[in-house]
Motif scaffolding. Structure first.
Motif, PDB file in Angstrom:
ATOM      1  N   UNK B  47       0.827  -1.198   0.000  1.00  0.00           N
ATOM      2  CA  UNK B  47       0.000   0.000   0.000  1.00  0.00           C
ATOM      3  C   UNK B  47       0.870   1.260   0.000  1.00  0.00           C
ATOM      4  N   UNK B  48       0.675   2.099  -0.974  1.00  0.00           N
ATOM      5  CA  UNK B  48       1.397   3.385  -1.075  1.00  0.00           C
ATOM      6  C   UNK B  48       2.886   3.228  -1.438  1.00  0.00           C
ATOM      7  N   UNK B  49       3.273   2.040  -1.906  1.00  0.00           N
ATOM      8  CA  UNK B  49       4.682   1.781  -2.244  1.00  0.00           C
ATOM      9  C   UNK B  49       4.780   1.162  -3.634  1.00  0.00           C
ATOM     10  N   UNK B  50       5.619   1.749  -4.490  1.00  0.00           N
ATOM     11  CA  UNK B  50       5.809   1.264  -5.852  1.00  0.00           C
ATOM     12  C   UNK B  50       7.300   1.278  -6.215  1.00  0.00           C
ATOM     13  N   UNK B  51       7.683   0.315  -7.072  1.00  0.00           N
ATOM     14  CA  UNK B  51       9.011   0.341  -7.683  1.00  0.00           C
ATOM     15  C   UNK B  51       8.872   0.570  -9.184  1.00  0.00           C
ATOM     16  N   UNK B  52       9.834   1.293  -9.731  1.00  0.00           N
ATOM     17  CA  UNK B  52       9.921   1.438 -11.175  1.00  0.00           C
ATOM     18  C   UNK B  52      11.290   0.855 -11.555  1.00  0.00           C
TER      19      UNK B  52
END
Lengths: 149, 149
Positions: B47-52
């Motif tokens: 939740x509220x955390x992403x990797x690119x």
């Protein structure tokens, strides 16, 4: 543990890691405002070219720095023995040997063995790029196979 | 050699490296606008955390990515077997285990073995940090010495 973090942990119910780091651990490095206000922190490399060192590992040879180049500046022909990662914070630049342009906000990976000459066009007041590399900057004459010397 | 570069070389009297790269060389990676416009490029982690993801080397294990965390997001407790370098592009974050705050424009080096839990305060709409790391993200329970398992 800082007071700020203790409060955060208590209020949010977050659990930090409960054990110390290995006693052999290096300290972390934290450099706020990596782009320095103090001009003296920029190490001149050649006309219109400066490095701002951030990290240099003496046993393994990895490093990070900021490279600043102003219009018409050239970082002369060099090779990297291992990969280099770059993130363009400001401005834009290109290599004479490649047909792409590294624009602001770009990520660039330079593979081991790549030999190149960095140029900043005249219409770019200033470019700043964060680099993470490994091993020497092997400067060479573009007209010689210096790997055979 | 591109037409642009040929013109540049001729007009400026610059000499590019005259030989090809080793034939075993990997191609370079160039990703303009590493912070993507297309939301689908962000890989959700929690939740509220992403990797690119930007780079993952399959034989050596080095990688680069952007981490995006929005307010109150937590990247759960993890350890790095090797050093990690970070440059904060936007916003700010902290580790529960350390008393410093990584602010916009900061450089951070996380030493091998460091175990930490990343938290983005509620007043930070969004933070984005460029990370260059080596080896696995070793997620663990903060209450166990999992290195002994």
């Amino acid at each position: 543990m800082s007071l700020i973090n203790s409060k955060l942990i208590q209020e949010k119910g977050l659990t930090p890691y409960q054990f110390p780091n290995p006693k052999e651990s290096l300290p972390e490095i934290v450099i706020p405002n990596a782009i320095p206000d103090d001009e003296r922190v920029w190490v001149p490399q050649s006309e219109q070219v400066w490095f701002r060192p951030l990290c240099l590992n003496a046993s393994h040879g990895y490093w990070t720095n900021l490279l600043r180049v102003r219009k018409s500046g050239v970082l002369s022909c060099h090779r990297h023995p291992m990969g280099v990662h770059g993130y363009v914070i400001k401005g834009r630049w290109q290599y004479l040997e490649h047909d792409w342009v590294a624009t602001e906000g770009s990520y660039v990976f330079e593979p081991p063995g790549d030999t190149h000459t960095l140029y900043v066009p005249e219409d770019v007041e200033e470019m700043i790029t964060f680099f993470q590399g490994n091993g020497v900057m092997y400067y060479l004459d573009p007209r010689f196979h210096t790997t055979k010397v």
